[in-house]
Design a protein around this motif. Structure first.
Motif, mmCIF file in Angstrom:
data_model
loop_
_atom_site.group_PDB
_atom_site.id
_atom_site.type_symbol
_atom_site.label_atom_id
_atom_site.label_comp_id
_atom_site.label_asym_id
_atom_site.label_seq_id
_atom_site.Cartn_x
_atom_site.Cartn_y
_atom_site.Cartn_z
ATOM 1 N N ALA A 179 11.184 2.334 2.055
ATOM 2 C CA ALA A 179 11.122 2.635 3.483
ATOM 3 C C ALA A 179 9.832 3.349 3.855
ATOM 4 O O ALA A 179 9.307 4.165 3.105
ATOM 5 N N SER A 180 9.339 3.003 5.031
ATOM 6 C CA SER A 180 8.213 3.700 5.663
ATOM 7 C C SER A 180 6.989 3.815 4.765
ATOM 8 O O SER A 180 6.583 4.910 4.363
ATOM 9 N N PRO A 181 6.338 2.694 4.438
ATOM 10 C CA PRO A 181 5.083 2.784 3.685
ATOM 11 C C PRO A 181 4.046 3.551 4.499
ATOM 12 O O PRO A 181 3.880 3.311 5.690
ATOM 13 N N ALA A 182 3.370 4.480 3.838
ATOM 14 C CA ALA A 182 2.439 5.361 4.540
ATOM 15 C C ALA A 182 0.985 5.079 4.209
ATOM 16 O O ALA A 182 0.099 5.522 4.948
ATOM 17 N N HIS A 183 0.726 4.354 3.130
ATOM 18 C CA HIS A 183 -0.657 4.243 2.682
ATOM 19 C C HIS A 183 -0.814 3.031 1.789
ATOM 20 O O HIS A 183 0.157 2.565 1.172
ATOM 21 N N LEU A 184 -2.033 2.531 1.712
ATOM 22 C CA LEU A 184 -2.380 1.507 0.729
ATOM 23 C C LEU A 184 -3.863 1.600 0.429
ATOM 24 O O LEU A 184 -4.649 2.121 1.227
ATOM 25 N N VAL A 185 -4.246 1.108 -0.751
ATOM 26 C CA VAL A 185 -5.642 1.152 -1.165
ATOM 27 C C VAL A 185 -5.943 -0.100 -1.969
ATOM 28 O O VAL A 185 -5.114 -0.590 -2.737
ATOM 29 N N VAL A 186 -7.142 -0.647 -1.768
ATOM 30 C CA VAL A 186 -7.616 -1.802 -2.521
ATOM 31 C C VAL A 186 -8.481 -1.298 -3.666
ATOM 32 O O VAL A 186 -9.368 -0.459 -3.474
ATOM 33 N N HIS A 187 -8.205 -1.786 -4.866
ATOM 34 C CA HIS A 187 -9.026 -1.378 -5.998
ATOM 35 C C HIS A 187 -10.457 -1.871 -5.781
ATOM 36 O O HIS A 187 -10.664 -3.030 -5.395
ATOM 37 N N PRO A 188 -11.454 -1.023 -6.006
ATOM 38 C CA PRO A 188 -12.836 -1.434 -5.699
ATOM 39 C C PRO A 188 -13.398 -2.492 -6.632
ATOM 40 O O PRO A 188 -14.400 -3.135 -6.300
ATOM 41 N N GLU A 189 -12.787 -2.694 -7.823
ATOM 42 C CA GLU A 189 -13.363 -3.619 -8.794
ATOM 43 C C GLU A 189 -12.398 -4.712 -9.246
ATOM 44 O O GLU A 189 -12.820 -5.694 -9.859
ATOM 45 N N ARG A 190 -11.108 -4.541 -8.992
ATOM 46 C CA ARG A 190 -10.127 -5.517 -9.459
ATOM 47 C C ARG A 190 -9.368 -6.080 -8.263
ATOM 48 O O ARG A 190 -9.264 -5.438 -7.231
ATOM 49 N N ARG A 191 -8.829 -7.266 -8.436
ATOM 50 C CA ARG A 191 -8.056 -7.880 -7.357
ATOM 51 C C ARG A 191 -6.630 -7.320 -7.364
ATOM 52 O O ARG A 191 -5.669 -7.999 -7.746
ATOM 53 N N LEU B 151 -3.962 -4.416 -5.166
ATOM 54 C CA LEU B 151 -3.660 -3.577 -4.012
ATOM 55 C C LEU B 151 -2.518 -2.643 -4.407
ATOM 56 O O LEU B 151 -1.539 -3.075 -5.014
ATOM 57 N N VAL B 152 -2.648 -1.357 -4.038
ATOM 58 C CA VAL B 152 -1.625 -0.372 -4.360
ATOM 59 C C VAL B 152 -1.105 0.219 -3.053
ATOM 60 O O VAL B 152 -1.887 0.566 -2.161
ATOM 61 N N THR B 153 0.225 0.314 -2.945
ATOM 62 C CA THR B 153 0.813 0.910 -1.747
ATOM 63 C C THR B 153 1.908 1.878 -2.143
ATOM 64 O O THR B 153 2.477 1.795 -3.241
ATOM 65 N N GLY B 154 2.204 2.833 -1.241
ATOM 66 C CA GLY B 154 3.243 3.819 -1.491
ATOM 67 C C GLY B 154 4.108 4.012 -0.267
ATOM 68 O O GLY B 154 3.646 3.849 0.870
ATOM 69 N N THR B 155 5.372 4.381 -0.490
ATOM 70 C CA THR B 155 6.298 4.571 0.622
ATOM 71 C C THR B 155 6.665 6.045 0.760
ATOM 72 O O THR B 155 7.018 6.704 -0.217
ATOM 73 N N TYR B 156 6.582 6.528 1.993
ATOM 74 C CA TYR B 156 6.964 7.905 2.271
ATOM 75 C C TYR B 156 8.483 8.059 2.238
ATOM 76 O O TYR B 156 9.014 9.018 1.675
ATOM 77 N N GLY B 157 9.188 7.125 2.839
ATOM 78 C CA GLY B 157 10.629 7.259 2.956
ATOM 79 C C GLY B 157 11.366 7.160 1.636
ATOM 80 O O GLY B 157 12.384 7.827 1.433
ATOM 81 N N SER B 158 10.866 6.332 0.720
ATOM 82 C CA SER B 158 11.573 6.100 -0.541
ATOM 83 C C SER B 158 10.887 6.702 -1.754
ATOM 84 O O SER B 158 11.494 6.786 -2.825
ATOM 85 N N GLY B 159 9.620 7.073 -1.626
ATOM 86 C CA GLY B 159 8.924 7.671 -2.756
ATOM 87 C C GLY B 159 8.613 6.681 -3.858
ATOM 88 O O GLY B 159 8.777 6.977 -5.039
ATOM 89 N N THR B 160 8.132 5.488 -3.482
ATOM 90 C CA THR B 160 7.823 4.450 -4.463
ATOM 91 C C THR B 160 6.332 4.116 -4.443
ATOM 92 O O THR B 160 5.624 4.374 -3.469
ATOM 93 N N VAL B 161 5.888 3.518 -5.551
ATOM 94 C CA VAL B 161 4.518 3.007 -5.681
ATOM 95 C C VAL B 161 4.607 1.574 -6.177
ATOM 96 O O VAL B 161 5.340 1.285 -7.132
ATOM 97 N N SER B 162 3.876 0.668 -5.521
ATOM 98 C CA SER B 162 3.854 -0.735 -5.926
ATOM 99 C C SER B 162 2.418 -1.209 -6.054
ATOM 100 O O SER B 162 1.534 -0.779 -5.299
ATOM 101 N N VAL B 163 2.195 -2.125 -6.999
ATOM 102 C CA VAL B 163 0.893 -2.776 -7.182
ATOM 103 C C VAL B 163 1.081 -4.273 -6.996
ATOM 104 O O VAL B 163 2.057 -4.846 -7.492
ATOM 105 N N TYR B 164 0.146 -4.895 -6.285
ATOM 106 C CA TYR B 164 0.189 -6.332 -6.030
ATOM 107 C C TYR B 164 -1.116 -6.969 -6.494
ATOM 108 O O TYR B 164 -2.207 -6.425 -6.256
ATOM 109 N N ALA B 165 -0.992 -8.120 -7.123
ATOM 110 C CA ALA B 165 -2.175 -8.926 -7.412
ATOM 111 C C ALA B 165 -2.670 -9.549 -6.113
ATOM 112 O O ALA B 165 -1.883 -9.829 -5.207
ATOM 113 N N LEU B 166 -3.977 -9.753 -6.013
ATOM 114 C CA LEU B 166 -4.580 -10.369 -4.837
ATOM 115 C C LEU B 166 -5.215 -11.701 -5.226
ATOM 116 O O LEU B 166 -5.882 -11.807 -6.258
#
Length: 352
Positions: free
Chosen positions: A96-108, A110-125
């Protein structure tokens, strides 16, 4: 020379904000004012936006969170040379409620985190910037000292350590900053010995210093800013000081922190006092000194951004529907107000 901006916003009324924008906004900045504000993509509560380099034809990849419950989204776009955004797809944010995401500067990745649930996910691009498979999922557990704001994990920001390439996760709910090793395949492994415990101060946003040996961390719950210094393979907290001017009273919650390219000045936004705290930073002594507290000219400043030429500072004033602009003279650390431009519920500012 005019520069192009993308602006993250809120589109709905939530307990903490009266959102009434229509999605991700595009705009132009001429050094004095933000103009030509338009809806670039209709997304629900795109409170954080990130931009990644694209192809040789001038296209760039743009990513936005959709801060919704019970499950948020991450949305990918291609941005053409004329500024048009074309959606490439979306994926669950993993909570719930993702608050932020960042693109890795050298790899394809993407990392995102949720404020509501306290999770971290990584996605291939994909090669076109589209979202691929989720390569990692982390669920934070526990709570911090504050029974109201730290009753569970609340991931508020992520960044990439410029020296190690680790994923750095600021969890306001746990009161911790965690370092995760990131593999080439996109998996995450916690480095327990690297965790910095901040506690009831409520860590919110972190900015790395250009020297890579320091990081500046702004804390929401006690209006403080910390200096973290790299010692071996971890960071240690070597200073904590207030973001508020002497005599300031009432409720206040810092939001953003940024560091100038020279590394000698640090800026932080105060919501409540509605000021920009200006600090001198001495990397030799690892020490911040508050030198000014400048009225931001609007209400509830969220993001602060230093323009690419280094001589302008923009503040996203969420609750007064405007972006305020300052001329910035770094040798004297002076911010001179140039005006305010109407923008609905601005939260995030990013130059393209």
């Amino acid at each position: 020379m005019a520069r192009e901006l993308l602006i993250g916003t809120y589109t709905e009324t939530l307990p903490h904000v009266d959102g009434h924008a229509e999605g991700v906004l595009s705009a132009s900045f001429d050094g004095t004012a933000v103009s030509d504000v338009a809806v670039a993509a209709r997304v629900t509560n795109p409170s954080w936006v990130a931009v990644a380099p694209g192809d040789a034809a001038g296209s760039v990849s743009v990513y936005a969170v959709s801060e919704t419950e019970p499950d948020g989204r991450v949305v990918a776009f291609a941005r053409a040379a004329d500024g048009a955004l074309t959606e490439l797809g979306s994926a669950s944010s993993g909570g719930a409620s993702p608050a932020h995401l960042v693109v890795h500067p050298e790899r394809r990745l993407l990392v995102t985190g949720t404020y509501g649930s306290g999770t971290v996910s990584v996605y291939a691009l994909g090669s076109d910037g589209s979202l691929g498979e989720r390569t990692a999922f982390i669920q934070h557990e526990g709570r911090g000292p504050d029974p109201d704001r730290q009753e569970g994990p609340h991931v508020h920001q992520l960044s990439i350590d410029p020296v190690t390439g680790d994923v750095v996760v600021v969890d306001l709910g746990l009161g911790e900053v965690r370092w995760y090793r990131l593999s080439d395949a996109g998996s995450l492994a916690l480095r327990p010995g690297a965790t910095v415990v901040i506690g009831s101060a409520g860590p919110r946003h972190l900015a790395f210093h250009p020297d890579g040996a320091h990081a500046l961390l702004v804390n929401e719950l006690d209006s403080s800013i910390d200096v973290l210094r790299r010692e071996g393979d971890r960071f240690v907290r070597v200073q904590s000081t207030t973001t508020r001017a002497d005599g300031a009273t009432g409720d206040n919650a810092p939001a953003a922190v940024c560091v100038t390219a020279s590394g000698t000045t640090v800026l932080a936004s105060n919501r409540g006092d509605d000021t920009i705290a200006v600090f001198a930073f001495d990397p030799d002594d690892s020490r911040l000194t508050l030198v000014a507290s400048v009225p931001v000219g609007g209400r509830s400043p969220r993001d602060l951004v230093i323009a690419p030429d280094g001589d302008r500072v923009l503040a996203a004033c969420q609750d007064s529907d405007e972006v305020t602009v300052f001329a910035f003279d770094e040798p004297t650390r002076t911010l001179t107000p140039l005006g305010a431009s109407p923008v609905p519920t601005p939260v995030r500012l990013v130059f393209v």
